[in-house]
Design a protein around this motif. Structure first.
Motif, short mmCIF file in Angstrom:
data_model
loop_
_atom_site.label_atom_id
_atom_site.label_comp_id
_atom_site.label_asym_id
_atom_site.label_seq_id
_atom_site.Cartn_x
_atom_site.Cartn_y
_atom_site.Cartn_z
N LEU A 59 1.66 3.93 5.48
CA LEU A 59 1.26 2.61 5.94
C LEU A 59 0.74 2.73 7.37
O LEU A 59 1.34 3.39 8.21
CB LEU A 59 2.46 1.66 5.90
CG LEU A 59 2.18 0.20 6.25
CD1 LEU A 59 1.31 -0.45 5.18
CD2 LEU A 59 3.51 -0.56 6.39
N ASP A 60 -0.41 2.12 7.61
CA ASP A 60 -0.99 2.13 8.96
C ASP A 60 -0.25 1.09 9.79
O ASP A 60 -0.53 -0.11 9.73
CB ASP A 60 -2.48 1.80 8.87
CG ASP A 60 -3.18 1.94 10.21
OD1 ASP A 60 -2.49 1.96 11.25
OD2 ASP A 60 -4.43 1.99 10.22
N ARG A 86 -2.29 -1.21 12.39
CA ARG A 86 -3.10 -2.31 11.87
C ARG A 86 -2.28 -3.31 11.07
O ARG A 86 -2.64 -4.49 11.01
CB ARG A 86 -4.23 -1.74 11.00
CG ARG A 86 -5.21 -0.86 11.78
CD ARG A 86 -6.21 -0.20 10.86
NE ARG A 86 -7.15 -1.16 10.31
CZ ARG A 86 -8.02 -0.88 9.34
NH1 ARG A 86 -8.03 0.32 8.79
NH2 ARG A 86 -8.85 -1.80 8.91
N THR A 87 -1.21 -2.85 10.45
CA THR A 87 -0.39 -3.75 9.64
C THR A 87 0.64 -4.42 10.57
O THR A 87 1.83 -4.13 10.55
CB THR A 87 0.30 -2.99 8.49
OG1 THR A 87 -0.67 -2.22 7.80
CG2 THR A 87 0.94 -3.96 7.51
N GLU A 107 -0.67 -9.76 10.47
CA GLU A 107 -1.43 -9.33 9.30
C GLU A 107 -0.58 -9.41 8.04
O GLU A 107 -1.06 -9.78 6.96
CB GLU A 107 -1.96 -7.90 9.49
CG GLU A 107 -3.08 -7.78 10.51
CD GLU A 107 -4.35 -8.44 10.03
OE1 GLU A 107 -5.19 -7.77 9.39
OE2 GLU A 107 -4.51 -9.66 10.26
N LYS A 129 1.35 1.86 -3.66
CA LYS A 129 1.48 3.02 -2.78
C LYS A 129 1.95 4.24 -3.57
O LYS A 129 1.46 5.36 -3.36
CB LYS A 129 2.47 2.72 -1.65
CG LYS A 129 2.60 3.86 -0.65
CD LYS A 129 3.60 3.52 0.45
CE LYS A 129 3.75 4.71 1.42
NZ LYS A 129 4.77 4.43 2.47
N ARG A 163 -2.39 -9.10 4.55
CA ARG A 163 -3.31 -7.96 4.66
C ARG A 163 -2.53 -6.71 5.03
O ARG A 163 -1.81 -6.69 6.04
CB ARG A 163 -4.41 -8.26 5.68
CG ARG A 163 -5.38 -9.33 5.22
CD ARG A 163 -6.58 -9.43 6.15
NE ARG A 163 -6.24 -10.10 7.40
CZ ARG A 163 -6.44 -11.39 7.65
NH1 ARG A 163 -6.99 -12.16 6.71
NH2 ARG A 163 -6.11 -11.91 8.81
N PHE A 164 -2.71 -5.66 4.23
CA PHE A 164 -1.96 -4.41 4.41
C PHE A 164 -2.94 -3.24 4.47
O PHE A 164 -3.96 -3.23 3.77
CB PHE A 164 -0.96 -4.22 3.27
CG PHE A 164 0.07 -5.31 3.20
CD1 PHE A 164 1.29 -5.17 3.84
CD2 PHE A 164 -0.19 -6.49 2.50
CE1 PHE A 164 2.23 -6.18 3.79
CE2 PHE A 164 0.74 -7.50 2.45
CZ PHE A 164 1.95 -7.35 3.09
N TYR A 165 -2.61 -2.25 5.27
CA TYR A 165 -3.51 -1.12 5.50
C TYR A 165 -2.77 0.20 5.25
O TYR A 165 -1.67 0.41 5.79
CB TYR A 165 -4.04 -1.15 6.94
CG TYR A 165 -4.72 -2.45 7.29
CD1 TYR A 165 -6.10 -2.61 7.16
CD2 TYR A 165 -3.98 -3.55 7.76
CE1 TYR A 165 -6.72 -3.80 7.48
CE2 TYR A 165 -4.60 -4.75 8.08
CZ TYR A 165 -5.97 -4.87 7.93
OH TYR A 165 -6.58 -6.06 8.24
N PHE A 166 -3.38 1.04 4.46
CA PHE A 166 -2.82 2.36 4.19
C PHE A 166 -3.77 3.43 4.70
O PHE A 166 -4.99 3.24 4.75
CB PHE A 166 -2.58 2.56 2.69
CG PHE A 166 -1.46 1.72 2.14
CD1 PHE A 166 -0.15 2.14 2.24
CD2 PHE A 166 -1.73 0.50 1.53
CE1 PHE A 166 0.88 1.36 1.74
CE2 PHE A 166 -0.71 -0.29 1.03
CZ PHE A 166 0.60 0.15 1.13
N ILE A 167 -3.20 4.55 5.07
CA ILE A 167 -3.98 5.72 5.46
C ILE A 167 -3.63 6.87 4.52
O ILE A 167 -2.44 7.10 4.24
CB ILE A 167 -3.67 6.15 6.91
CG1 ILE A 167 -4.07 5.05 7.90
CG2 ILE A 167 -4.39 7.45 7.25
CD1 ILE A 167 -3.66 5.36 9.33
N SER A 222 -12.37 7.27 -3.70
CA SER A 222 -12.30 5.88 -3.24
C SER A 222 -12.56 4.90 -4.37
O SER A 222 -11.87 3.88 -4.51
CB SER A 222 -13.32 5.65 -2.11
OG SER A 222 -13.04 6.46 -0.99
#
Length: 388
Positions: A337-338, A341-342, A346, A314, A351-355, A292
């Motif tokens: 890409l989540d 949530r994205t 957002e 990414k 705001r962007f969310y990755f898993i 992380s």
């Protein structure tokens, strides 16, 4: 040079950026001494022990545990020494220790007392240990856990238990993925006093963790269980019998490290005290912590940039995880890409969310070998007799 007419050049790149886990992980020891209290930073334990100010130490436990690191766990790793002065009584000393532990939260921006230029320490430690004073003291232990949680570090605490029951009852006071508990202290013969000196195993494990980190490039991802220790005795040994239930099993079930005598004195078990069994695996916690931290630095370039940079970020994440697979740290992964949530709102807000789905490379903690008697090899007897 003409800019509106002729030839101009620009530069760009859509390549993945390299992301790498820092394998040089600082250690911080909280010790007592009669030198000036505060934070001292050194490039290695040996630099610390050879420092002119450190050499003026005459009372306290600082030199005992620094010498242990230099003599038995030779590592070249940034070393923070948090010096606490002993008070007029135990209560004042305890307060000094807690103050010293809490000071680690701001170690990176603290003036280095070992610097002739008055420069700051410049980094936070990944490993924290308190010499002697964390044993049996939940106020000190809670301060350690609070600091470790704040800076995503880890710590080790010696329970100094005289029985499994004692160890397990103390373990019930803990519930953090930042701490590994150890049943008892370890002994080494002192040729000057002709007697055994016992060492806080919390410090021993901190040095061991730093030593394993430095074994190779991926030492940070390895367990410190089943490692031979340079000690001659265990204060409260646990009977170990290979292949059957023994005194170490109740401790393992309670996420407590024990020490066994089996081809040397060895560490046995490496877990945290977290309530969630997934994060009781101390190795897994550390892998995620350090991965992380590497990712935060590695894709920072994409913040406040056009979406094309996010694509490169990414790609960088994927290549980083591929590298961990190639080094046998990860078994497999998927970067995605989540979508939940994205949401469009957002995206509008930037705001962007990755898993990152992952499974780390498993390590064997129990190996079962079954001896199965069978008749299927009986025809070999006919062959043996026929050639007689």
């Amino acid at each position: 040079m003409a800019n509106n007419r002729g030839i101009v050049t620009e530069r760009s790149s859509d390549s993945a950026r390299p992301i790498k886990v820092n394998s040089t992980l600082p250690i911080a020891l909280v010790v007592t001494s009669n030198i000036a209290a505060g934070i001292y930073g050194f490039d290695s334990p040996e630099d610390a022990i050879n420092d002119d100010v450190i050499k003026t130490h005459t009372t306290g436990n600082m030199m005992k545990y620094l010498q242990l690191g230099v003599d038995e766990f030779p590592v070249i790793v940034p070393t923070i020494i948090v010096v606490c002065n002993e008070g007029v009584d135990d209560t004042e000393t305890k307060s000094n220790i807690i103050t010293g532990v809490n000071s680690i939260k701001k170690a990176a921006s603290t003036v280095n007392l070992a610097s002739s230029k008055g420069s700051i320490i410049g980094y936070n430690p990944d490993i924290i240990a308190v010499a002697d004073y964390a044993i049996g003291d939940m106020d000190v232990a809670n301060a350690m856990i609070s600091v470790c949680t704040a800076i995503k570090a880890r710590t080790f605490i010696d329970l100094d238990a005289d029985s499994n029951g004692d160890a397990i009852s103390q373990r019930d006071l803990f519930g953090s993925d930042r701490v590994t508990l150890s049943k008892t202290s370890l002994g080494k013969w002192n040729t000057k006093t002709n007697s055994t000196d016992y060492y806080d195993s919390g410090i021993v494990l901190a040095w061991l963790r730093a030593y394993v980190d430095g074994i190779d490039e991926i030492g940070w991802s390895k367990s410190i269980s089943n490692q031979v220790l340079p000690f001659s005795s265990i204060k409260e040994p646990s009977d170990f019998v290979a292949g059957v239930l023994d005194e170490t099993d109740p401790l393992t079930e309670a996420q407590i490290m024990s020490y066994i005598t089996y081809m040397g004195i060895r560490t046995w078990n490496y877990q945290t005290t977290d309530a969630d069994p997934i994060w009781q695996d101390a190795r897994r916690v550390r892998i995620v912590d350090l991965a992380s931290a590497a990712v935060l630095k590695g894709i920072f370039f994409a913040v406040d940039e056009p979406i094309v940079k996010l694509r490169e970020a990414k790609k960088s994440l994927r290549e980083f995880m591929n590298t961990l697979v190639g080094k046998n740290i990860m078994l497999a992964h998927e970067v995605k890409l989540d979508m939940k949530r994205t949401t469009p709102s957002e995206i509008t807000a930037g705001r962007f969310y990755f898993i990152i789905d992952f499974q780390e490379m498993p390590v064997a903690v129990r190996i079962c070998v079954t001896f199965n008697q069978t008749d299927r090899f009986a025809p070999l007897v006919y062959e043996m007799l026929n050639v007689a």
